[in-house]
Design an enzyme around this catalytic site. Structure first.
Site, PDB file in Angstrom:
ATOM      1  N   ALA A 223     -32.966 -33.742  -2.906  1.00 39.93           N
ATOM      2  CA  ALA A 223     -31.741 -33.250  -2.280  1.00 39.93           C
ATOM      3  C   ALA A 223     -32.086 -32.187  -1.230  1.00 39.93           C
ATOM      4  O   ALA A 223     -32.551 -32.510  -0.145  1.00 39.93           O
ATOM      5  CB  ALA A 223     -30.809 -32.700  -3.351  1.00 39.93           C
ATOM      6  N   ARG A 224     -31.879 -30.938  -1.567  1.00 43.39           N
ATOM      7  CA  ARG A 224     -32.243 -29.798  -0.734  1.00 43.39           C
ATOM      8  C   ARG A 224     -32.840 -28.741  -1.651  1.00 43.39           C
ATOM      9  O   ARG A 224     -32.457 -28.622  -2.816  1.00 43.39           O
ATOM     10  CB  ARG A 224     -31.034 -29.225   0.009  1.00 43.39           C
ATOM     11  CG  ARG A 224     -30.536 -30.077   1.169  1.00 43.39           C
ATOM     12  CD  ARG A 224     -31.512 -30.058   2.334  1.00 43.39           C
ATOM     13  NE  ARG A 224     -30.981 -30.710   3.521  1.00 43.39           N
ATOM     14  CZ  ARG A 224     -31.168 -31.984   3.825  1.00 43.39           C
ATOM     15  NH1 ARG A 224     -31.847 -32.756   2.977  1.00 43.39           N
ATOM     16  NH2 ARG A 224     -30.682 -32.493   4.941  1.00 43.39           N
ATOM     17  N   ASP A 247     -39.549 -33.089  -3.272  1.00 40.17           N
ATOM     18  CA  ASP A 247     -39.720 -33.275  -1.830  1.00 40.17           C
ATOM     19  C   ASP A 247     -39.166 -32.094  -1.073  1.00 40.17           C
ATOM     20  O   ASP A 247     -39.405 -31.959   0.119  1.00 40.17           O
ATOM     21  CB  ASP A 247     -39.016 -34.556  -1.377  1.00 40.17           C
ATOM     22  CG  ASP A 247     -39.304 -34.889   0.079  1.00 40.17           C
ATOM     23  OD1 ASP A 247     -40.492 -34.835   0.477  1.00 40.17           O
ATOM     24  OD2 ASP A 247     -38.355 -35.195   0.834  1.00 40.17           O
ATOM     25  N   GLU A 252     -38.629 -23.328   2.499  1.00 42.63           N
ATOM     26  CA  GLU A 252     -39.479 -24.301   3.161  1.00 42.63           C
ATOM     27  C   GLU A 252     -39.922 -23.726   4.497  1.00 42.63           C
ATOM     28  O   GLU A 252     -39.102 -23.174   5.224  1.00 42.63           O
ATOM     29  CB  GLU A 252     -38.726 -25.615   3.418  1.00 42.63           C
ATOM     30  CG  GLU A 252     -38.443 -26.416   2.170  1.00 42.63           C
ATOM     31  CD  GLU A 252     -37.745 -27.743   2.453  1.00 42.63           C
ATOM     32  OE1 GLU A 252     -37.639 -28.121   3.648  1.00 42.63           O
ATOM     33  OE2 GLU A 252     -37.312 -28.390   1.504  1.00 42.63           O
ATOM     34  N   HIS A 271     -41.020 -32.367   2.318  1.00 45.83           N
ATOM     35  CA  HIS A 271     -39.742 -32.822   2.861  1.00 45.83           C
ATOM     36  C   HIS A 271     -39.937 -34.022   3.797  1.00 45.83           C
ATOM     37  O   HIS A 271     -39.598 -33.981   4.983  1.00 45.83           O
ATOM     38  CB  HIS A 271     -39.034 -31.689   3.605  1.00 45.83           C
ATOM     39  CG  HIS A 271     -37.539 -31.870   3.652  1.00 45.83           C
ATOM     40  ND1 HIS A 271     -36.668 -30.820   3.766  1.00 45.83           N
ATOM     41  CD2 HIS A 271     -36.768 -32.985   3.609  1.00 45.83           C
ATOM     42  CE1 HIS A 271     -35.418 -31.265   3.792  1.00 45.83           C
ATOM     43  NE2 HIS A 271     -35.467 -32.591   3.697  1.00 45.83           N
ATOM     44  N   VAL A 272     -40.456 -35.092   3.241  1.00 44.54           N
ATOM     45  CA  VAL A 272     -40.841 -36.257   4.039  1.00 44.54           C
ATOM     46  C   VAL A 272     -40.048 -37.517   3.691  1.00 44.54           C
ATOM     47  O   VAL A 272     -40.280 -38.570   4.297  1.00 44.54           O
ATOM     48  CB  VAL A 272     -42.346 -36.561   3.865  1.00 44.54           C
ATOM     49  CG1 VAL A 272     -43.190 -35.388   4.324  1.00 44.54           C
ATOM     50  CG2 VAL A 272     -42.675 -36.914   2.408  1.00 44.54           C
TER      51      VAL A 272
END
Length: 308
Positions: A223-224, A247, A252, A271-272
């Site tokens: 998600a985030r 992820d 970040e 985050h890919v």
């Protein structure tokens, strides 16, 4: 009218547009492609954060912001009155669902352990077999939107059972409400979180959420980062009681001194999930469709309401 897009490739991917539409490539934040007047549709860079929103003040005729991301958290509430915000719902379904399946299988089959052993040229049978497996697992998907559904469809051949959760229960579709999580989490072997970041979901994965997961369970966050409370996540994972595939993190990029880097029960990717070769063709098909709708005075799709 003018349309600004962030990729040169988008010019050939949008399809045929009305003759009165001029598309310009806006790749560099410090160099506008032309005068800012008459820009009616702007497509910001993929994963453009709050810095990108500053340009909103410089576009007097802006009417539509079309994001390339499925999440709109960096933009919701920041667009001026009269500007419609649209996300890229549907564009990232296959790629994010692929990442979830990959991450789940990699963790359950101990691929990170074997990759570390490969780097050491060590045959790592001893102490690592048998591995876990996906077959027969109870999967809880928190976020029953388009991506959550895509995850379910791709995991279905592995003979797993599913429970889906959304902000609001949909009994006719077998979807539970988020308020049922305390009861549902203890029954899940794999918990996939794929919700938008809103005021309601920020910190959703907190101490109580993690404590409710059973021993040996796997948490997957696609998600985030702020959907998880980082301190609570680190504390629970440090016990070794559960594992995680992440992820996204908060913050970040993840700082080099974060304990998450070295935990053997954590799989990290930067985050890919949505960054694949098929992104631009899918994204610009949506952009072209939206521009044609706008030029024809038709309703836009994927409009963001209440943050998503």
């Amino acid at each position: 009218m003018k349309v600004w897009i962030p990729h040169q490739a988008g010019l050939d991917l949008m399809g045929e547009l009305p003759p009165d539409v001029t598309v310009e490539v806006f790749e560099h934040a410090d160099r506008l492609p032309s005068e800012a007047t008459d820009v009616r549709v702007w497509v910001p860079p993929f994963l453009g954060g709050s810095d990108a929103t500053a340009l909103l003040r410089e576009l007097p005729d802006l009417t539509v912001v079309q994001l390339l991301s499925a999440g709109a958290d960096a933009w919701a509430g920041r667009t001026p009155p009269g500007v419609t915000l649209c996300d890229a719902r549907g564009v990232h379904d296959p790629s994010t669902a692929e990442w979830v399946v990959t991450a789940v299988l990699a963790q359950l089959r101990a691929f990170p352990t074997f990759i570390r052993a490969q780097a050491e040229r060590r045959w790592a049978n001893e102490g690592n077999l048998p591995t876990d497996e996906l077959t027969g697992k109870r999967v809880l998907i928190v976020g029953a939107g388009a991506i959550g559904t895509a995850v379910r469809d791709r995991l279905a051949p592995f003979e797993v059972s599913f429970t889906l959760v959304a902000r609001t229960a949909r009994p006719e579709q077998g979807v539970h409400g988020v308020e049922e999580l305390p009861r549902l989490l203890p029954e899940a072997d794999v918990v996939v979180v794929i919700v938008p970041l809103t005021d309601q979901t920020r910190g959703l994965i907190d101490k109580d959420f993690l404590a409710a997961m059973p021993d040996g369970a796997l948490l997957v966050n696609a998600a985030r980062g702020p959907v998880a409370h980082t301190e609570a996540l680190v504390a629970e994972l440090a016990t070794g009681r559960i594992s995680a595939a992440l992820d996204v993190t908060d913050p970040e990029p993840l700082p080099a001194d974060s304990p998450l880097w070295t935990m053997p029960n954590v799989l990290l990717t930067p985050h890919v999930a949505g960054s694949v070769r098929g992104l631009l063709p899918r994204a610009y098909r949506l952009v072209g469709d939206q521009v044609r709708r706008f030029a024809a005075g038709q309703p836009l799709i994927n409009t963001v309401v209440d943050g998503y």
